[in-house]
Scaffold this active site. Structure first.
Site, PDB file in Angstrom:
ATOM      1  N   SER A  92      12.301 -12.646  11.333  1.00  0.00           N
ATOM      2  CA  SER A  92      11.287 -12.446  12.381  1.00  0.00           C
ATOM      3  C   SER A  92      11.927 -11.960  13.678  1.00  0.00           C
ATOM      4  O   SER A  92      11.290 -11.261  14.469  1.00  0.00           O
ATOM      5  CB  SER A  92      10.496 -13.735  12.619  1.00  0.00           C
ATOM      6  OG  SER A  92      11.386 -14.780  12.929  1.00  0.00           O
ATOM      7  N   GLN A 113       4.849   7.409  -2.619  1.00  0.00           N
ATOM      8  CA  GLN A 113       5.767   6.265  -2.754  1.00  0.00           C
ATOM      9  C   GLN A 113       5.930   5.547  -1.412  1.00  0.00           C
ATOM     10  O   GLN A 113       5.955   4.322  -1.344  1.00  0.00           O
ATOM     11  CB  GLN A 113       7.145   6.735  -3.214  1.00  0.00           C
ATOM     12  CG  GLN A 113       7.162   7.390  -4.572  1.00  0.00           C
ATOM     13  CD  GLN A 113       8.556   7.938  -4.887  1.00  0.00           C
ATOM     14  OE1 GLN A 113       9.488   7.185  -5.160  1.00  0.00           O
ATOM     15  NE2 GLN A 113       8.705   9.236  -4.827  1.00  0.00           N
ATOM     16  N   LEU A 114       6.062   6.360  -0.351  1.00  0.00           N
ATOM     17  CA  LEU A 114       6.353   5.794   0.971  1.00  0.00           C
ATOM     18  C   LEU A 114       5.256   4.841   1.438  1.00  0.00           C
ATOM     19  O   LEU A 114       5.533   3.771   1.967  1.00  0.00           O
ATOM     20  CB  LEU A 114       6.539   6.947   1.972  1.00  0.00           C
ATOM     21  CG  LEU A 114       7.025   6.587   3.358  1.00  0.00           C
ATOM     22  CD1 LEU A 114       8.411   5.935   3.311  1.00  0.00           C
ATOM     23  CD2 LEU A 114       7.061   7.830   4.250  1.00  0.00           C
ATOM     24  N   ARG A 116       3.403   3.006  -0.125  1.00  0.00           N
ATOM     25  CA  ARG A 116       3.293   1.746  -0.868  1.00  0.00           C
ATOM     26  C   ARG A 116       3.839   0.577  -0.052  1.00  0.00           C
ATOM     27  O   ARG A 116       3.548  -0.577  -0.350  1.00  0.00           O
ATOM     28  CB  ARG A 116       4.054   1.839  -2.197  1.00  0.00           C
ATOM     29  CG  ARG A 116       3.486   2.835  -3.192  1.00  0.00           C
ATOM     30  CD  ARG A 116       2.119   2.407  -3.700  1.00  0.00           C
ATOM     31  NE  ARG A 116       2.161   1.073  -4.288  1.00  0.00           N
ATOM     32  CZ  ARG A 116       2.595   0.784  -5.512  1.00  0.00           C
ATOM     33  NH1 ARG A 116       3.013   1.758  -6.292  1.00  0.00           N
ATOM     34  NH2 ARG A 116       2.603  -0.446  -5.957  1.00  0.00           N
ATOM     35  N   GLN A 128      -5.638  16.382   4.191  1.00  0.00           N
ATOM     36  CA  GLN A 128      -5.977  17.546   3.348  1.00  0.00           C
ATOM     37  C   GLN A 128      -7.485  17.798   3.387  1.00  0.00           C
ATOM     38  O   GLN A 128      -7.986  18.703   2.727  1.00  0.00           O
ATOM     39  CB  GLN A 128      -5.509  17.311   1.913  1.00  0.00           C
ATOM     40  CG  GLN A 128      -4.008  17.403   1.752  1.00  0.00           C
ATOM     41  CD  GLN A 128      -3.561  17.310   0.305  1.00  0.00           C
ATOM     42  OE1 GLN A 128      -4.270  16.791  -0.551  1.00  0.00           O
ATOM     43  NE2 GLN A 128      -2.375  17.810   0.023  1.00  0.00           N
ATOM     44  N   ARG A 129      -8.213  16.970   4.149  1.00  0.00           N
ATOM     45  CA  ARG A 129      -9.647  17.237   4.338  1.00  0.00           C
ATOM     46  C   ARG A 129      -9.833  18.152   5.539  1.00  0.00           C
ATOM     47  O   ARG A 129     -10.570  19.135   5.493  1.00  0.00           O
ATOM     48  CB  ARG A 129     -10.419  15.936   4.624  1.00  0.00           C
ATOM     49  CG  ARG A 129     -10.496  14.990   3.478  1.00  0.00           C
ATOM     50  CD  ARG A 129     -11.377  13.816   3.851  1.00  0.00           C
ATOM     51  NE  ARG A 129     -12.794  14.175   3.872  1.00  0.00           N
ATOM     52  CZ  ARG A 129     -13.747  13.450   4.437  1.00  0.00           C
ATOM     53  NH1 ARG A 129     -13.450  12.323   5.066  1.00  0.00           N
ATOM     54  NH2 ARG A 129     -15.000  13.832   4.390  1.00  0.00           N
ATOM     55  N   ARG A 198      12.849  -5.079  10.759  1.00  0.00           N
ATOM     56  CA  ARG A 198      12.930  -5.859   9.523  1.00  0.00           C
ATOM     57  C   ARG A 198      12.406  -5.039   8.338  1.00  0.00           C
ATOM     58  O   ARG A 198      13.044  -4.955   7.282  1.00  0.00           O
ATOM     59  CB  ARG A 198      12.103  -7.140   9.655  1.00  0.00           C
ATOM     60  CG  ARG A 198      12.182  -7.992   8.421  1.00  0.00           C
ATOM     61  CD  ARG A 198      11.244  -9.184   8.503  1.00  0.00           C
ATOM     62  NE  ARG A 198      11.620 -10.205   7.553  1.00  0.00           N
ATOM     63  CZ  ARG A 198      11.115 -11.417   7.546  1.00  0.00           C
ATOM     64  NH1 ARG A 198      10.228 -11.791   8.443  1.00  0.00           N
ATOM     65  NH2 ARG A 198      11.491 -12.301   6.637  1.00  0.00           N
ATOM     66  N   ARG A 207      15.176   2.072  -0.858  1.00  0.00           N
ATOM     67  CA  ARG A 207      15.117   3.534  -0.988  1.00  0.00           C
ATOM     68  C   ARG A 207      16.476   4.219  -0.847  1.00  0.00           C
ATOM     69  O   ARG A 207      16.595   5.394  -1.182  1.00  0.00           O
ATOM     70  CB  ARG A 207      14.117   4.106   0.028  1.00  0.00           C
ATOM     71  CG  ARG A 207      12.708   3.497  -0.048  1.00  0.00           C
ATOM     72  CD  ARG A 207      12.082   3.643  -1.413  1.00  0.00           C
ATOM     73  NE  ARG A 207      10.708   3.123  -1.431  1.00  0.00           N
ATOM     74  CZ  ARG A 207       9.898   3.218  -2.480  1.00  0.00           C
ATOM     75  NH1 ARG A 207      10.312   3.805  -3.595  1.00  0.00           N
ATOM     76  NH2 ARG A 207       8.685   2.718  -2.442  1.00  0.00           N
TER      77      ARG A 207
END
Ligand code: FAD
Length: 290
Positions: A92, A113-114, A116, A128-129, A198, A207
């Site tokens: 913390s 992936q990121l 997640r 993309q809209r 953290r 990663r």
């Protein structure tokens, strides 16, 4: 003599270590948007120190911070306490400082992936809209770029076909939010990511690991480089998770093809061996055998 790693009987032959993605120019960027070096130098270490020290001090946090800021507490001592606290897993204390990155030119494969990661991290991603892509660009994996000409041509043709169809759909009045359904995973995208230290250490642990997918691994190499540029001390905590752990806990590395740290099976095997030897010598190690 090199010691052979202890491998479970019947375990498969070593697989090869994935190539370092840093060897290829992938056309992606990670830029530290905030903080700059001045802010990190002036506030980040004193602030983390204040969070750590408050736990063990009668002084008020503002007094601790004032002493840290004006040099009454040696910066080396501040870093030493922070290092010990991080090593002990008191996470913390490092949630009080954040880093914001501009990430551009990564594929949707990477961004999926990121995002997640949920705890201690915020994302905003190019839509993309709402964005009408006139010239959407894409990422080509090195294995495909180096594949035989026919396969590479078919890959390029497939990507061009998808992007061409997107353009035709938009031209015909199909909304971008529907036309985008033809975009491949290879389509590049941009994000802003803000994360506390953290969460950044946790994400980097996963990663930067050689088991991570090459593109996201490269992204975290760039991120680590950016943090190092403003603080070699804080940047030093961004490492594959096996580095602070002291062993590898990835099931896929039981064959120890990645040599950064021994697999935990090896460590436990060595410990069991030590316990057996101690027992044979009439001494018991203070743990139960696995
Ligand atoms: C090499 C690799 C392969 C992967 N393969 C796949 C795959 O095939 N399929 C797939 O779906 N995903 C895959 N993932 C994604 C992975 O399962 C996680 O979703 C992702 O790495 C996010 O990490 P995290 O769960 O630690 O989340 P973070 O949000 O980064 O969380 C940080 C930590 O906070 C705690 N935490 C967060 N949320 C909660 C909660 N709700 N409850 C309790 N504790 C919580 C946990 O301790 C967690 O580790 C892969 C990841 C890696 C690194």
């Amino acid at each position: 003599m090199t010691a052979e790693p202890l491998r479970p009987p019947g375990s498969p032959e070593r697989s090869s270590i994935p190539r370092n993605p840093g060897r290829h120019e992938l056309g992606m960027r990670a830029t530290l948007l905030f903080p700059d070096r001045e802010i990190v130098d002036r506030y980040y270490v004193p602030l983390i120190y204040t969070a750590c020290r408050t736990c063990y001090s009668e002084l008020d946090p503002d007094e601790i911070m004032a002493r840290a800021l004006d040099g009454r507490v040696d910066p080396a001592k501040q870093r030493e306490l922070i290092g010990r606290v991080i090593e002990s897993g008191h996470g913390s204390t490092i949630e009080h400082v954040v880093f914001s990155f501009g990430i551009s030119g990564v594929s949707r494969t990477l961004s999926h992936q990121l995002v997640r990661h949920r705890a201690g991290v915020a994302f905003d991603q190019q839509s993309q809209r709402y964005v009408k892509f006139k010239g959407a660009s894409t990422m080509t994996p090195a294995t495909i770029a180096e594949a035989d000409d026919d396969l590479r041509d078919r890959f390029d043709e497939h990507i061009r076909g998808g992007l061409g169809l997107y353009g035709d759909l938009v031209e015909a009045g199909i909304p971008g939010e529907d036309a985008r359904f033809v975009f491949p995973n290879a389509t590049r995208t941009n994000l802003v990511m803000t994360t506390n230290l953290r969460a950044l250490i946790h994400m980097s642990g996963l990663r930067l690991c050689t088991m991570a997918q090459w593109e996201i691994r490269r992204l975290f190499q760039l991120i680590r480089h950016e943090v190092f540029a403003v603080s070699p001390f804080l940047g030093s905590f961004l490492a594959p998770k096996c580095v602070p752990l002291g062993y590898c806990d990835e099931a896929g590395n039981r064959d120890e093809h990645c040599p950064i740290r021994p697999h935990k099976d090896t460590v436990l095997g060595a410990w069991a061996e030590k316990a057996r030897a101690a027992k044979a010598a009439g001494r018991d190690l203070p743990i139960a055998e696995g």
